[in-house]
Design a protein around this motif. Structure first.
Motif, short mmCIF file in Angstrom:
data_model
loop_
_atom_site.label_atom_id
_atom_site.label_comp_id
_atom_site.label_asym_id
_atom_site.label_seq_id
_atom_site.Cartn_x
_atom_site.Cartn_y
_atom_site.Cartn_z
N VAL A 48 0.86 -1.18 0.00
CA VAL A 48 0.00 0.00 0.00
C VAL A 48 0.90 1.24 0.00
CG1 VAL A 48 -1.76 1.24 1.32
CG2 VAL A 48 -1.74 -1.26 1.31
N PRO A 49 0.55 2.28 -0.78
CA PRO A 49 1.40 3.47 -0.81
C PRO A 49 1.29 4.29 0.48
CG PRO A 49 -0.52 3.79 -2.21
CD PRO A 49 -0.56 2.38 -1.73
N HIS A 50 2.44 4.66 1.02
CA HIS A 50 2.52 5.53 2.19
C HIS A 50 3.45 6.68 1.84
CE1 HIS A 50 1.11 2.72 5.61
NE2 HIS A 50 0.68 2.24 4.46
N LEU A 51 3.11 7.86 2.32
CA LEU A 51 3.91 9.04 2.04
C LEU A 51 4.67 9.44 3.30
CD1 LEU A 51 4.57 11.24 -0.07
CD2 LEU A 51 2.67 12.55 0.90
N TYR A 52 5.99 9.54 3.18
CA TYR A 52 6.85 9.96 4.27
C TYR A 52 7.56 11.24 3.85
CZ TYR A 52 6.27 5.47 6.60
OH TYR A 52 5.75 4.39 7.25
N ALA A 53 7.83 12.10 4.82
CA ALA A 53 8.52 13.36 4.52
C ALA A 53 9.47 13.71 5.67
CB ALA A 53 7.51 14.48 4.32
N ARG A 54 10.42 14.55 5.35
CA ARG A 54 11.34 15.05 6.36
C ARG A 54 11.72 16.48 6.01
NH1 ARG A 54 17.22 12.23 5.38
NH2 ARG A 54 17.44 12.75 3.18
N SER A 55 12.14 17.20 7.02
CA SER A 55 12.54 18.60 6.82
C SER A 55 13.96 18.79 7.34
CB SER A 55 11.57 19.53 7.55
OG SER A 55 11.58 19.26 8.93
N LEU A 71 5.49 10.02 8.83
CA LEU A 71 4.37 9.51 8.04
C LEU A 71 3.34 10.61 7.89
CD1 LEU A 71 2.88 7.17 6.62
CD2 LEU A 71 1.97 6.53 8.86
N ILE A 72 3.00 10.96 6.66
CA ILE A 72 2.09 12.08 6.41
C ILE A 72 0.65 11.73 6.78
CG2 ILE A 72 1.08 13.51 4.57
CD1 ILE A 72 3.80 14.42 5.31
N TYR A 73 0.26 10.50 6.63
CA TYR A 73 -1.14 10.13 6.88
C TYR A 73 -1.24 9.18 8.08
CZ TYR A 73 -5.84 8.34 6.08
OH TYR A 73 -7.15 7.99 6.22
N PRO A 74 -1.04 9.68 9.27
CA PRO A 74 -1.27 8.81 10.42
C PRO A 74 -2.76 8.65 10.64
CG PRO A 74 -0.62 10.98 11.15
CD PRO A 74 -0.55 10.99 9.65
N ARG A 75 -3.13 7.58 11.26
CA ARG A 75 -4.55 7.33 11.54
C ARG A 75 -5.09 8.39 12.49
NH1 ARG A 75 -6.83 4.47 7.79
NH2 ARG A 75 -5.55 2.71 7.24
N ARG A 76 -6.32 8.80 12.26
CA ARG A 76 -6.98 9.79 13.09
C ARG A 76 -7.63 9.11 14.29
NH1 ARG A 76 -4.67 12.33 9.14
NH2 ARG A 76 -5.51 14.27 8.42
N ILE A 77 -7.78 9.85 15.38
CA ILE A 77 -8.45 9.34 16.57
C ILE A 77 -9.95 9.31 16.31
CG2 ILE A 77 -8.91 9.78 19.00
CD1 ILE A 77 -6.16 11.17 19.12
N ARG A 78 -10.60 8.22 16.67
CA ARG A 78 -12.04 8.10 16.46
C ARG A 78 -12.79 8.44 17.73
NH1 ARG A 78 -12.38 2.52 12.95
NH2 ARG A 78 -11.00 3.20 11.32
N ARG A 79 -13.86 9.18 17.56
CA ARG A 79 -14.75 9.56 18.65
C ARG A 79 -16.18 9.26 18.24
NH1 ARG A 79 -10.60 10.17 21.48
NH2 ARG A 79 -9.52 12.13 21.73
N LEU A 80 -17.06 9.14 19.20
CA LEU A 80 -18.46 8.82 18.92
C LEU A 80 -19.13 9.93 18.11
CD1 LEU A 80 -20.74 6.84 19.30
CD2 LEU A 80 -21.31 7.97 21.45
N HIS A 81 -18.84 11.18 18.40
CA HIS A 81 -19.48 12.28 17.67
C HIS A 81 -19.00 12.38 16.22
CE1 HIS A 81 -15.78 14.34 18.92
NE2 HIS A 81 -16.00 15.17 17.92
N HIS A 82 -17.95 11.64 15.86
CA HIS A 82 -17.47 11.63 14.49
C HIS A 82 -18.43 10.91 13.54
CE1 HIS A 82 -13.00 12.29 15.75
NE2 HIS A 82 -13.73 13.39 15.82
N LEU A 83 -19.37 10.16 14.10
CA LEU A 83 -20.37 9.53 13.25
C LEU A 83 -21.26 10.57 12.58
CD1 LEU A 83 -21.42 6.53 15.50
CD2 LEU A 83 -20.07 6.45 13.40
#
Length: 170
Positions: A48-55, A71-83
Motif C-alpha cells: 500500500v502506498p505511504h507518504l513519508y517526509a522530512r525537513s 508519516l504524512i497520513y497517520p490514523r486519526r483518533i475516532r470519537r463517537l461524535h465523528h459519526l
C-alpha cells in the motif's frame, strides 16, 4: 434537479463498470479525478502506498540537519461524535486519495519520464510542505518518499521505496 444529477452520476459509474476500455486520459477528465477514489486497491492485496517526509534546517556551517522521516497520513483518533460530523478524517481521506492517485500516476509513467511533470507530484509537494510547516515553520529544505508498505497484524513486513523526491529549498 438534484435527483437527476445523482441518477446521471450512477449511470456514468454503471457505464464505466460495464464497458471494458483502456484508461481514459484527457486534461478535462483529470480535473474530475478528485470526485472519484482510486479503485486500484481492489486489484490485489499487497503493498500500500505511504507518504513519508522530512525537513531540514541549515546550520551556520551550511550543513543540513535532517529530521526523522514522518508519516504524512497517520490514523486519526475516532470519537463517537465523528459519526455525525468528522471533517478531520474526511481531509485525511482526501489526502490519502491524493497519494493513491500519485502512486497510480507513477506506476503508469513511461520509463525515463520525469515525475516532476505530473500534477499529482506538485499537489503532493504542497501537501508535504503544508504538513511539515505545522510542527516546524522554520525549516529550509524538505524531501518526501513514496513507499510501498506491506503491513500485517504483527507490524510492517516489507517496505520498498517507489520514489524519493529531490531536496527542495523552501
Amino acid at each position: 434537479m438534484t435527483e437527476l444529477l445523482f441518477v446521471f452520476y450512477f449511470l456514468v459509474l454503471l457505464a464505466t463498470l460495464l464497458l471494458k476500455s483502456p484508461i481514459i486520459k484527457g486534461p478535462w477528465l483529470f480535473l474530475l479525478r478528485a470526485f472519484f477514489p482510486n479503485w486500484k486497491f481492489f486489484h490485489a492485496v499487497g503493498h500500500v502506498p505511504h507518504l513519508y517526509a522530512r525537513s531540514a534546517v541549515s546550520s551556520p556551517s551550511g550543513e543540513l540537519q535532517w529530521s526523522d522521516w514522518l508519516l504524512i497520513y497517520p490514523r486519526r483518533i475516532r470519537r463517537l461524535h465523528h459519526l455525525v460530523h468528522n471533517p478531520d478524517t474526511n481531509l485525511g481521506l482526501a489526502q490519502q486519495n491524493l497519494v493513491d492517485h500519485f502512486w497510480a500516476d507513477l506506476y503508469d509513467l513511461p520509463e525515463g519520464a520525469d515525475p516532476r511533470d505530473l500534477v499529482t507530484f506538485a499537489m503532493v509537494s504542497r501537501l508535504v510542505e503544508q504538513v511539515l510547516r505545522a510542527p516546524d515553520p522554520n525549516f529550509t529544505h524538505s524531501q518526501f518518499e513514496l513507499r510501498m508498505v506491506l503491513d500485517q497484524r504483527s507490524g510492517t513486513v516489507d517496505t520498498q521505496v517507489m520514489m524519493t523526491s529531490p531536496v527542495v529549498a523552501c
